[in-house]
Design a protein around this motif. Structure first.
Motif, mmCIF file in Angstrom:
data_model
loop_
_atom_site.group_PDB
_atom_site.id
_atom_site.type_symbol
_atom_site.label_atom_id
_atom_site.label_comp_id
_atom_site.label_asym_id
_atom_site.label_seq_id
_atom_site.Cartn_x
_atom_site.Cartn_y
_atom_site.Cartn_z
ATOM 1 N N SER A 24 -14.016 -101.200 -46.721
ATOM 2 C CA SER A 24 -12.943 -101.752 -45.901
ATOM 3 C C SER A 24 -11.802 -100.762 -45.780
ATOM 4 C CB SER A 24 -12.432 -103.057 -46.530
ATOM 5 O OG SER A 24 -11.280 -103.515 -45.857
ATOM 6 N N GLN A 25 -11.190 -100.720 -44.597
ATOM 7 C CA GLN A 25 -10.060 -99.826 -44.351
ATOM 8 C C GLN A 25 -8.716 -100.503 -44.600
ATOM 9 O OE1 GLN A 25 -10.587 -98.303 -40.359
ATOM 10 N NE2 GLN A 25 -12.720 -97.748 -40.750
ATOM 11 N N THR A 27 -7.179 -102.849 -42.895
ATOM 12 C CA THR A 27 -6.380 -103.128 -41.708
ATOM 13 C C THR A 27 -6.863 -104.422 -41.054
ATOM 14 O OG1 THR A 27 -7.847 -101.906 -40.209
ATOM 15 C CG2 THR A 27 -6.099 -100.663 -41.295
ATOM 16 N N ASP A 30 -9.898 -103.710 -38.853
ATOM 17 C CA ASP A 30 -11.141 -103.592 -39.607
ATOM 18 C C ASP A 30 -11.613 -104.975 -40.066
ATOM 19 O OD1 ASP A 30 -13.053 -101.643 -41.045
ATOM 20 O OD2 ASP A 30 -12.418 -102.978 -42.665
ATOM 21 N N GLY A 35 -13.965 -102.179 -37.451
ATOM 22 C CA GLY A 35 -13.728 -100.821 -36.985
ATOM 23 C C GLY A 35 -14.483 -100.446 -35.719
ATOM 24 N N SER A 37 -17.548 -99.869 -35.287
ATOM 25 C CA SER A 37 -18.365 -98.692 -35.627
ATOM 26 C C SER A 37 -19.679 -99.057 -36.301
ATOM 27 C CB SER A 37 -17.564 -97.776 -36.558
ATOM 28 O OG SER A 37 -17.218 -98.470 -37.765
ATOM 29 N N ASN A 100 -8.312 -100.594 -27.743
ATOM 30 C CA ASN A 100 -7.575 -100.918 -28.975
ATOM 31 C C ASN A 100 -6.865 -102.268 -28.887
ATOM 32 O OD1 ASN A 100 -8.259 -98.520 -30.270
ATOM 33 N ND2 ASN A 100 -6.529 -97.408 -29.369
ATOM 34 N N ARG A 182 -17.100 -107.142 -41.382
ATOM 35 C CA ARG A 182 -18.120 -106.254 -41.952
ATOM 36 C C ARG A 182 -18.945 -106.989 -43.008
ATOM 37 N NH1 ARG A 182 -15.270 -102.387 -42.712
ATOM 38 N NH2 ARG A 182 -16.016 -100.857 -41.206
ATOM 39 N N THR A 266 -18.300 -104.916 -31.655
ATOM 40 C CA THR A 266 -18.250 -104.063 -32.850
ATOM 41 C C THR A 266 -19.303 -102.971 -32.851
ATOM 42 O OG1 THR A 266 -19.749 -105.471 -34.146
ATOM 43 C CG2 THR A 266 -17.417 -106.021 -34.205
ATOM 44 N N SER A 268 -21.016 -99.615 -32.403
ATOM 45 C CA SER A 268 -20.468 -98.262 -32.306
ATOM 46 C C SER A 268 -20.728 -97.663 -30.925
ATOM 47 C CB SER A 268 -21.104 -97.369 -33.372
ATOM 48 O OG SER A 268 -20.810 -96.008 -33.139
#
Length: 468
Positions: A24-25, A27, A30, A35, A37, A100, A182, A266, A268
């Motif tokens: 996890s970032q 944020t 996230d 993310g 990604s 974003n 995630r 989500t 990527s």
């Protein structure tokens, strides 16, 4: 042994979800969209596990048990409809969702509409409206999924009805709290594998039991003269076509489900949508086919007696046929099916609550997590008090969401411009038409989503042709 195996698999899901914390970032972006990604295989398996919920293990097997072979058209129509709308819209959803500004379903639609029109009219009210609908219907949907798990624990483990709901909710809350979307995606992938294995086991042991007593088709034919009819009794050619078309629209409703669409966001940008769909449809076709076989097997091995609840066919069959460790696995698979959908629904609601109601998005992570707790608590309370069947609950919420948003997303995906006012009209029209056909029972042989989706699309076509 059943309880040990069951708890063991639940613990594995829990640990997989919690382990996402280390990636996890920290944020809100996230937490809500991982993310943007995630790889194609993970999104494919996560989306299909989220799609195939407790409805498939409980409601669909119960439907096949009651309807007979004609339930195969639910599978064919559903998958074909799903495929058609995904091939039309998912690439564009992924492209628009890369902004974003997009972290919720309402954010996706409002950003898409604002970027496709030359006028400067605000989409904030539309975003709020979509957020309200997301919260309302997905919370009810989550309650239906939590309820699905209790049917199995009641039959197999003898637990109180509330126990399964509370256990699932606690596990989902903890791993969602630490890993967000995630964690949901990672656990979905593990749960999809257990779901597939569980269904394979019930088909294997059921088929083995039937082969000892006689031919499969002869036993099904002996149930009733119409049990092996390909279409519902007395439907006629027109009725049969409408029946299939209705379930095709049911599959098309997938593109209006916020918790599934958010997964396409989500994916990527370096991953292939086609590759994601290969995983999705391979699993979907295999699992759905085995679900129908399981329902037919259940009808032979569990003859209808008195007030027998067809939605209990799978847990009862597993208890009669399989070694205890596999009964625990199947019970965990059923729980996995409900959990993989509930966590997705709850997080989609959290995104709506924190992103769609204020002019500026809420970027405090602890407030997003608080939103998750609030939504999950409400879903649990609804699940503990509701008495409708899983089948009816899921079809009603799925149909309402598909009617509200499906046509609008397709219209945008094919490059048509939509004003905020037209979007409001399309959403309200779809819901109203679906509700009308559901409540009145008109053309009951056809899934009401057919009329809701069509009504919404027709409203967009008419408004598009009006002079500006």
């Amino acid at each position: 042994m059943v309880e040990i195996a069951f708890i063991g698999f639940l613990a594995a899901f829990f640990l997989i979800g919690v382990s996402s914390y280390y990636f996890s970032q920290g944020t809100t972006a996230d937490y809500l969209v991982a993310g943007k990604s995630v790889s194609a295989p993970l999104i494919g398996l996560s989306a299909v596990a989220t799609n195939n919920s407790g409805f498939m293990f409980i409601g669909m097997i119960g439907a096949t048990y009651s309807m007979g072979l004609s339930s195969i058209w639910l599978m064919i129509g559903w998958i074909v409809g799903d495929f058609l709308v995904q091939r039309t819209a998912v690439v564009k959803i992924n492209q628009v969702g890369a902004s974003n500004k997009v972290h919720s379903f309402g954010g996706l639609l409002s950003h898409w509409i604002s970027s496709n029109q030359s006028s400067s009219d605000s989409t904030h009210r539309l975003r709020q409206f979509i957020g309200i609908l997301t919260l309302l219907f997905l919370t009810v949907y989550a309650a239906a999924q939590l309820k699905a798990g209790t049917k199995a624990t009641e039959v197999v483990l003898g637990w109180d009805a509330s126990s399964g709901i509370l256990i699932a909710a606690l596990i989902i809350f903890v791993y969602s709290l630490v890993g967000g979307l995630r964690a949901s995606i990672w656990t979905d992938v593990a749960q999809s594998l257990v779901m597939l294995l569980g269904m394979m086991l019930i088909v294997f042991y059921g088929w083995q039991s039937i082969s000892e007593s006689g031919a499969f088709w002869q036993q099904l034919n002996a149930i009733s003269a119409s049990y092996l009819f390909w279409f519902p009794v007395d439907s006629g050619i027109t009725g049969a076509m409408l029946f299939v078309i209705g379930w095709m629209f049911g599959g098309m409703g997938v593109i209006g489900q916020p918790h599934i669409v958010i997964r396409f966001i989500t994916l990527s940008p370096n991953s292939s949508v086609t590759k994601m769909q290969v995983y999705y449809y391979f699993w979907f076709t295999l699992f759905y086919g085995m679900t129908i076989i399981s329902g037919l097997i259940s009808r032979i091995l569990l003859p209808e007696i008195g007030d027998f609840d067809a939605e209990l066919a799978l847990p009862m069959l597993s208890e009669n046929l399989m070694p205890e460790v596999f009964v625990g696995l199947l019970l965990a698979a059923l729980f996995a099916a409900t959990m993989s959908t509930v966590d997705s629904l709850i997080l989609a609601c959290s995104a709506a609550l924190s992103r769609d109601f204020t002019a500026q998005p809420i970027n405090k992570l602890w407030l997003n997590k608080l939103a998750t707790l609030i939504i999950l608590t409400i879903a649990v309370l609804i699940a503990l008090s509701n008495n409708q069947t899983v089948f009816a609950l899921v079809l009603d919420t799925w149909g309402m969401l598909g009617s509200a948003f499906g046509a609008l997303i397709i219209w945008l995906a094919i490059g048509k411009k939509v004003s905020v006012a037209a979007a409001f009209v399309a959403i309200v029209t779809g819901m109203s038409v679906f509700a009308l056909f559901t409540l009145t029972g008109w053309w009951s042989m056809v899934y009401a989503l057919t009329f809701g989706f069509s009504g919404s699309f027709l409203s967009l076509w008419i408004l598009n042709r009006l002079p500006r």
